[in-house]
Design a protein around this motif. Sequence first.
Motif, PDB file in Angstrom:
ATOM      1  N   VAL A  27     -43.286 -29.663  13.816  1.00 36.98           N
ATOM      2  CA  VAL A  27     -44.218 -28.708  13.203  1.00 36.98           C
ATOM      3  C   VAL A  27     -43.594 -27.322  13.313  1.00 36.98           C
ATOM      4  O   VAL A  27     -42.699 -27.093  14.133  1.00 36.98           O
ATOM      5  CB  VAL A  27     -45.592 -28.711  13.899  1.00 36.98           C
ATOM      6  N   SER A  45     -47.474 -31.591  10.030  1.00 42.17           N
ATOM      7  CA  SER A  45     -46.227 -32.042  10.634  1.00 42.17           C
ATOM      8  C   SER A  45     -45.386 -32.832   9.640  1.00 42.17           C
ATOM      9  O   SER A  45     -45.867 -33.252   8.581  1.00 42.17           O
ATOM     10  CB  SER A  45     -46.517 -32.904  11.864  1.00 42.17           C
ATOM     11  N   MET A 101     -52.387 -28.855  12.334  1.00 42.90           N
ATOM     12  CA  MET A 101     -50.969 -28.536  12.118  1.00 42.90           C
ATOM     13  C   MET A 101     -50.327 -29.556  11.195  1.00 42.90           C
ATOM     14  O   MET A 101     -50.417 -30.765  11.429  1.00 42.90           O
ATOM     15  CB  MET A 101     -50.237 -28.501  13.476  1.00 42.90           C
ATOM     16  N   LYS A 131     -45.290 -24.524  14.186  1.00 43.87           N
ATOM     17  CA  LYS A 131     -45.818 -23.878  15.386  1.00 43.87           C
ATOM     18  C   LYS A 131     -46.956 -24.703  15.951  1.00 43.87           C
ATOM     19  O   LYS A 131     -47.812 -25.181  15.204  1.00 43.87           O
ATOM     20  CB  LYS A 131     -46.306 -22.459  15.052  1.00 43.87           C
ATOM     21  N   GLU A 187     -50.368 -24.835  17.735  1.00 40.58           N
ATOM     22  CA  GLU A 187     -51.489 -23.913  17.929  1.00 40.58           C
ATOM     23  C   GLU A 187     -52.755 -24.706  18.234  1.00 40.58           C
ATOM     24  O   GLU A 187     -52.976 -25.779  17.664  1.00 40.58           O
ATOM     25  CB  GLU A 187     -51.727 -23.078  16.671  1.00 40.58           C
ATOM     26  N   GLU A 228     -41.319 -28.034  18.105  1.00 40.48           N
ATOM     27  CA  GLU A 228     -41.830 -26.805  17.502  1.00 40.48           C
ATOM     28  C   GLU A 228     -40.654 -26.018  16.919  1.00 40.48           C
ATOM     29  O   GLU A 228     -39.842 -25.459  17.657  1.00 40.48           O
ATOM     30  CB  GLU A 228     -42.571 -25.977  18.558  1.00 40.48           C
TER      31      GLU A 228
END
Length: 316
Positions: free
Chosen positions: A19, A30, A28, A21, A23, A97
């Motif tokens: 991903v 991916s 997210m 980032k 969070e 990440e």
Amino acid sequence: MKKIVTLTANPALDIYSEVEKVEPEVKMRSESPKKDPGGGGVNISRVLHRLGQPNKAIYTCGGFTGDIFAKLLDDEHINHEPFTVKNDLRQNFGVFENSTGELYRFGFPGAELEESEATALLEKLEKSLDDTDFLVASGSLPPGAGTNFYAKVARIAQEKKVKFILDTSGKALAEGLEQGAYLVKPNLDELQDLTGQKAETEEHRKEMLQKILDNYPVEVVVHSLGPGGAFLATKNGIKHFPAPKVKASSSIGAGDSMVAGIVYSLANKKSLEEAVLFGLACGSATLISPGTELLKKEDAERLYKELRETQKQLSK
């Protein structure tokens, strides 16, 4: 050619994605997930296969995840012998990440192994060790196996006159060592657990390694130091070997690759010193591979050549 069998009592279907980032409270997006058959002994078998070393992987396998796992091993042409159990094979998850280069790893517990299944697995193992030279038991144990499971494996290896290599942690490691092993590969946490001491200096680590040799029926201790290389401890003394300098991409499978490099070398009649060097090369070759990808043989051979040159310079 030497015969090698690996044992994985608690394998895992490894799922990896990326991903931008990580969070909280955010959905997210991916990348498409990558699936790999994982777990200590299975990874060792996969690396041995990439190095061109015949071997057989014995592992527990159940449920729909077990079906996927076995198919992935078939796709890699791994010689494997699943032991069917009632419960589903566990899954592990890793996410990279991209914005920071950080890897997040989530390991789930294995489903419970029933007592009758644990007994039957040991019986299957015993029948599989005829004419075997090395047995490598690696990885955690599932609930229900009992912390003395590897001690029972060690006894079987002794009865079959097989060199037993053990790579695990906690009480399972201590109880396995009480029964005996040819070689173990503790990291820092495992070394401290075994000795009940804190390793604050290099000399202190050497004292702790000597304590293991004195207190347990084990011939060889390879203490992995991560980027710092490894110590090789035997009755002949303790020697340090530096690791190659590489830019790490992912640590997944690096420790298993090191063990695979060591047993590969020993099976091909190399010295313990050469085996540790090649083990370090294999671990580092996996470090530079992305995600859950294991080493490429050409990377391992290149890094091994560099390490041998370094050793020659240090010995002058």
